[in-house]
Write an enzyme that holds these catalytic residues in place. Structure first.
Site, PDB file in Angstrom:
ATOM      1  N   ARG A   1      -2.246  -9.418  13.458  1.00  0.00           N
ATOM      2  CA  ARG A   1      -2.411  -7.882  12.692  1.00  0.00           C
ATOM      3  C   ARG A   1      -3.223  -8.121  11.472  1.00  0.00           C
ATOM      4  NH1 ARG A   1       3.467  -6.718  11.703  1.00  0.00           N
ATOM      5  NH2 ARG A   1       2.646  -5.123  10.167  1.00  0.00           N
TER       6      ARG A   1
ATOM      7  N   LYS B   1       0.990  -1.365  -0.047  1.00  0.00           N
ATOM      8  CA  LYS B   1       0.074  -0.142  -0.060  1.00  0.00           C
ATOM      9  C   LYS B   1       0.752   1.171   0.027  1.00  0.00           C
ATOM     10  CE  LYS B   1      -2.458   0.675   3.529  1.00  0.00           C
ATOM     11  NZ  LYS B   1      -1.809   1.811   4.240  1.00  0.00           N
TER      12      LYS B   1
ATOM     13  N   ARG C   1      11.548  -5.971  12.865  1.00  0.00           N
ATOM     14  CA  ARG C   1      10.609  -5.405  13.490  1.00  0.00           C
ATOM     15  C   ARG C   1      10.233  -6.393  14.645  1.00  0.00           C
ATOM     16  NH1 ARG C   1       6.316  -2.001   9.968  1.00  0.00           N
ATOM     17  NH2 ARG C   1       5.234  -3.180  11.502  1.00  0.00           N
TER      18      ARG C   1
END
Length: 267
Positions: free
Chosen positions: A241, A90, A230
């Protein structure tokens, strides 16, 4: 999109394309194009222009004026919403859309940081919740977005709303103020691809460049040695998520079903 797999080829990758039409006062826009790195099909290229070669990537948003119809008045600036799961590409698509169409990119995360840093009334409210470890309420986020949409640059150039609204309540708040996009873009990627992409990605803290252990490895051992991961790029956290994203997406999409451009992404 970021870090596409080098194994993918133009001869085996299915086309990434979609179509949505919105008819507003005095204007009609057609969204049609490809998010892949190859050129769009010939039919798409003809819809855009019969004399210019199509660009190999990005979304194609021709208007009727470009196809020979003289509008009675100038078109209003384009308004776009885009939604996609973590690692769906995105961010890359947003950068290309902004570059091609000159829209103002609006991300709630960026807005939140700016409002808090500037010490605005909205920023102070948001900071109270953040300092308490609580989620910023929908209404505070919506107030922040609406305030940004009212700025002169947005009114002049149009907007690209990135990942917002995230909930049914947020979508309905915008609806109540008659704030609607011309096009709603939904990026769809298979879960296995998303998980692999998240779990395998690495960050170079020196350059900020993103790598992937399989699809886009670092250029040398020196870079490889300093890469970091991360904390939320673990299999369990990525799955969580994704589930959260799906729940939010399923709640929001019905509001914009008439404007939906669903894009299947392969990489």
């Amino acid at each position: 999109m970021a870090a596409s797999s080098p194994a993918a080829t133009a001869t085996t990758t299915p086309p990434i394309a979609g179509t949505a039409i919105h008819r507003g006062p005095g204007a009609a826009r057609l969204l049609s194009g490809s998010l892949s790195r190859r050129s769009p099909p010939a039919s798409t290229a003809q819809a855009v222009s019969s004399s210019a070669a199509p660009k190999p990537r990005g979304l194609l948003l021709p208007c009727r004026a470009a196809e020979g119809a003289a509008p009675a008045r100038a078109e209003a600036p384009l308004k776009v919403m885009i939604s996609g799961a973590p690692a769906s590409g995105k961010g890359t698509q947003c950068r290309m859309i902004v570059e091609k169409y000159g829209l103002v990119h609006i991300s709630t995360g960026d807005l939140l940081r700016a409002e808090v840093s500037s010490g605005t009334d909205i920023g102070k409210k948001a900071k109270e919740y953040m300092d308490s470890g609580m989620l910023v309420p929908d209404q505070v986020v919506t107030d922040m977005v609406v305030s940004r949409l009212s700025q002169p640059d947005v009114r002049e150039r149009g907007w690209l709303l990135d990942g917002y609204p995230r909930s049914y309540a947020q979508a309905q708040s915008l609806e109540s103020m008659k704030i609607r996009p011309d096009i709603f873009i939904l990026l769809e990627v298979p879960d296995d691809n998303l998980i692999d992409r998240c779990v395998g990605r690495r960050l170079d803290p020196v350059t900020g460049k993103i790598y992937h252990v399989k699809n886009f490895p670092p250029e040398n051992e020196e870079i490889s040695a300093r890469l970091t991961t991360r904390s939320d790029d673990t299999f369990e956290k990525v799955k969580s998520r994704l589930e959260t994203y799906k729940q939010n997406s399923e709640a929001v999409i019905p509001t914009y079903s008439d404007l939906l451009n669903q894009v299947l992404v392969y990489f």
